[in-house]
Write an enzyme that holds these catalytic residues in place. Sequence first.
Site, PDB file in Angstrom:
ATOM      1  N   ASP A 100      40.916  42.265  31.996  1.00 35.77           N
ATOM      2  CA  ASP A 100      39.582  42.112  31.401  1.00 35.77           C
ATOM      3  C   ASP A 100      38.465  42.358  32.416  1.00 35.77           C
ATOM      4  O   ASP A 100      37.495  43.061  32.127  1.00 35.77           O
ATOM      5  CB  ASP A 100      39.461  40.703  30.822  1.00 35.77           C
ATOM      6  CG  ASP A 100      38.077  40.421  30.277  1.00 35.77           C
ATOM      7  OD1 ASP A 100      37.690  41.101  29.312  1.00 35.77           O
ATOM      8  OD2 ASP A 100      37.376  39.542  30.819  1.00 35.77           O
ATOM      9  N   HIS A 146      35.561  45.154  32.374  1.00 36.58           N
ATOM     10  CA  HIS A 146      34.109  44.933  32.510  1.00 36.58           C
ATOM     11  C   HIS A 146      33.543  45.790  33.642  1.00 36.58           C
ATOM     12  O   HIS A 146      32.429  46.278  33.559  1.00 36.58           O
ATOM     13  CB  HIS A 146      33.822  43.456  32.828  1.00 36.58           C
ATOM     14  CG  HIS A 146      33.900  42.549  31.637  1.00 36.58           C
ATOM     15  ND1 HIS A 146      32.892  42.483  30.697  1.00 36.58           N
ATOM     16  CD2 HIS A 146      34.845  41.678  31.223  1.00 36.58           C
ATOM     17  CE1 HIS A 146      33.226  41.591  29.756  1.00 36.58           C
ATOM     18  NE2 HIS A 146      34.409  41.090  30.062  1.00 36.58           N
ATOM     19  N   THR A 166      40.210  31.380  28.812  1.00 33.80           N
ATOM     20  CA  THR A 166      41.500  31.426  28.110  1.00 33.80           C
ATOM     21  C   THR A 166      42.374  30.203  28.398  1.00 33.80           C
ATOM     22  O   THR A 166      42.758  29.494  27.461  1.00 33.80           O
ATOM     23  CB  THR A 166      42.240  32.747  28.407  1.00 33.80           C
ATOM     24  OG1 THR A 166      41.353  33.832  28.151  1.00 33.80           O
ATOM     25  CG2 THR A 166      43.495  32.882  27.585  1.00 33.80           C
ATOM     26  N   ASP A 224      43.900  39.141  23.974  1.00 39.38           N
ATOM     27  CA  ASP A 224      42.939  38.400  23.157  1.00 39.38           C
ATOM     28  C   ASP A 224      41.886  39.339  22.569  1.00 39.38           C
ATOM     29  O   ASP A 224      41.254  39.032  21.570  1.00 39.38           O
ATOM     30  CB  ASP A 224      42.293  37.265  23.970  1.00 39.38           C
ATOM     31  CG  ASP A 224      41.705  37.740  25.292  1.00 39.38           C
ATOM     32  OD1 ASP A 224      41.972  38.884  25.707  1.00 39.38           O
ATOM     33  OD2 ASP A 224      40.956  36.960  25.905  1.00 39.38           O
ATOM     34  N   HIS A 225      41.731  40.508  23.197  1.00 41.25           N
ATOM     35  CA  HIS A 225      40.792  41.560  22.784  1.00 41.25           C
ATOM     36  C   HIS A 225      40.947  42.671  23.802  1.00 41.25           C
ATOM     37  O   HIS A 225      41.604  42.473  24.822  1.00 41.25           O
ATOM     38  CB  HIS A 225      39.339  41.038  22.793  1.00 41.25           C
ATOM     39  CG  HIS A 225      38.980  40.434  24.109  1.00 41.25           C
ATOM     40  ND1 HIS A 225      38.713  41.189  25.231  1.00 41.25           N
ATOM     41  CD2 HIS A 225      38.942  39.137  24.512  1.00 41.25           C
ATOM     42  CE1 HIS A 225      38.509  40.374  26.240  1.00 41.25           C
ATOM     43  NE2 HIS A 225      38.651  39.120  25.848  1.00 41.25           N
ATOM     44  N   SER A 279      36.092  35.708  25.259  1.00 39.78           N
ATOM     45  CA  SER A 279      37.400  35.102  25.555  1.00 39.78           C
ATOM     46  C   SER A 279      37.459  33.638  25.142  1.00 39.78           C
ATOM     47  O   SER A 279      38.553  33.099  24.932  1.00 39.78           O
ATOM     48  CB  SER A 279      37.738  35.234  27.039  1.00 39.78           C
ATOM     49  OG  SER A 279      37.978  36.577  27.353  1.00 39.78           O
ATOM     50  N   ASP A 318      44.553  39.456  29.185  1.00 35.99           N
ATOM     51  CA  ASP A 318      43.134  39.434  28.788  1.00 35.99           C
ATOM     52  C   ASP A 318      42.551  40.839  28.916  1.00 35.99           C
ATOM     53  O   ASP A 318      42.600  41.448  29.974  1.00 35.99           O
ATOM     54  CB  ASP A 318      42.364  38.439  29.665  1.00 35.99           C
ATOM     55  CG  ASP A 318      41.080  37.974  28.998  1.00 35.99           C
ATOM     56  OD1 ASP A 318      40.299  38.843  28.557  1.00 35.99           O
ATOM     57  OD2 ASP A 318      40.855  36.760  28.912  1.00 35.99           O
ATOM     58  N   GLU A 329      48.448  33.677  31.501  1.00 32.74           N
ATOM     59  CA  GLU A 329      47.404  34.677  31.311  1.00 32.74           C
ATOM     60  C   GLU A 329      47.319  35.632  32.500  1.00 32.74           C
ATOM     61  O   GLU A 329      47.150  35.206  33.641  1.00 32.74           O
ATOM     62  CB  GLU A 329      46.023  34.028  31.125  1.00 32.74           C
ATOM     63  CG  GLU A 329      44.985  35.106  30.810  1.00 32.74           C
ATOM     64  CD  GLU A 329      43.536  34.653  30.938  1.00 32.74           C
ATOM     65  OE1 GLU A 329      42.714  35.130  30.152  1.00 32.74           O
ATOM     66  OE2 GLU A 329      43.226  33.836  31.826  1.00 32.74           O
TER      67      GLU A 329
HETATM   68 ZN   LIG Z   1      39.388  37.736  27.113  1.00 29.02          ZN
END
Ligand SMILES: [Zn+2]
Length: 474
Positions: free
Chosen positions: A301, A305, A164, A343-344, A111, A62, A296
């Site tokens: 992620d 952030h 996710t 996922d990004h 997500s 993630d 995951e």
């Molecule tokens: Zn994500």
Amino acid sequence: MVSFKSIATTTLLSATILAGISASTDAAGKEHQGKALGHAKHAKIAQCKNGQPKNVILMIGDGMGISQLGAYRYYKDNENVPGLDKISFDNYLVGSQLTLSDDPKLNITDSGAAGTALATGVRTFNGAISVDKNKQAVRTVLEDYKAAGRSTGLVATSELTHATPAAFAAHNPSRKDEMDIAKQMARTVKVGKEEQPIVDVMLGGGTDFFQQKDKNGKVTLDLVKQMQDKSGFKYVTSRDEMLKDTNSKRMIGLFAESAMNKHIDRTEKEPSLKEMTDTAIQKLSQNKKGFFLMVEGSQPDWSGHANDLTGMISEISAFDEAYQSAIEYAKKDCNTLVIALADHATGGLSVGTGEKYEFHPKVVDQMKMTHEGLTAKLLEKDADIEALVNENIQIKDITAEEKKAIIDAAKAKDEAKTLAAINKVVDKRANAAWGSKVHTGEEVHVYAFGPGKEKFMGVQHNIQNAENIRSFLK
Ligand SMILES: [Zn+2]
């Protein structure tokens, strides 16, 4: 909450799909079991080359975008050898995927929408968990594999009800409704004549959601107990318990009330992502018909952030370790496809910044905790702030001024300022910068190894992944 009707439709569809594919999975299962010693080698090679994968392991880092992996490559590089070294992922790069959601206002995905795209093949609005734009439940690949008689598993370092993993086994217009999501993840479905859990192995965080309590801490809904009683789940809450169990076919392992700690902040009680991945494979591979497992690495992620370089690199490192282990299994097994992707991307990490042609991420080794983890510790009641700073930030040339900025912010209980002050110390030495506090919209790498990998080649939309994974059931 999704209407009952849409869930019921999902179950009906399961039965139809099951009837359609049972012949082919039976054949594959028998072939595997009936493998004679003398022919084993040749049969195996032929299967490796031409067969459809029986097992699919989808690994999602993630927030693990291309620049995040680029930073990780600099971090892993052996500086005694000229040039940048390869990282384990490099051998399996097959293409990239576009990460767009279908949100009326926002054109960068969250997500929930990204997970929905990967799990169902349907693009939807941000915040959605496997429902379409009309808030109707849409089938997930995990549900399809379960309906086909295969085993299913979810591994995450967040709480299992987080966006996710939730997107693979639950349907809800809001990712925030984690209490309802837990109920759906603990549900059973009809597979042929048998009542089976939708997910056979779940490892991650989230006792708060699977053992729901009232204000006084009294358990009002014990989903774990239901899973134990109804489907014979083994329940574990520590690394030791998890590793000790080699018999169970079904397991729920909850190692934290909500999210697990990040890899380098872990307590002894918490297994690594690799250990959870290995355990899930060990359980799921007992089903001769095959399995679907989603793993995951939830927290590159979160580090993105937080603009936390130490967290970003150590979380990708933990994901890499799990990835290599899955690849090792796939190489031996021959019937397993391993896909890894993000996922990004998150945080807009700049691999070098300002006017210097330099990037030095190895400085993160001088951090004994992630910036987020340390911030949380510093803000705890009665924390010995100075001692914690000295113990966990071992950057030799840290200035008195830099230290004071962290300590003052922590004393003032200012979380954002404390985190920013720690970030600044590390980013300055790494010469890193961040362009975003949230997700960014660029494409991400896709890696694949094993039978069926060709389907993932080139530049694809994220929704294509689900279609590809589904196609192996035909
Ligand atoms: Zn994500």
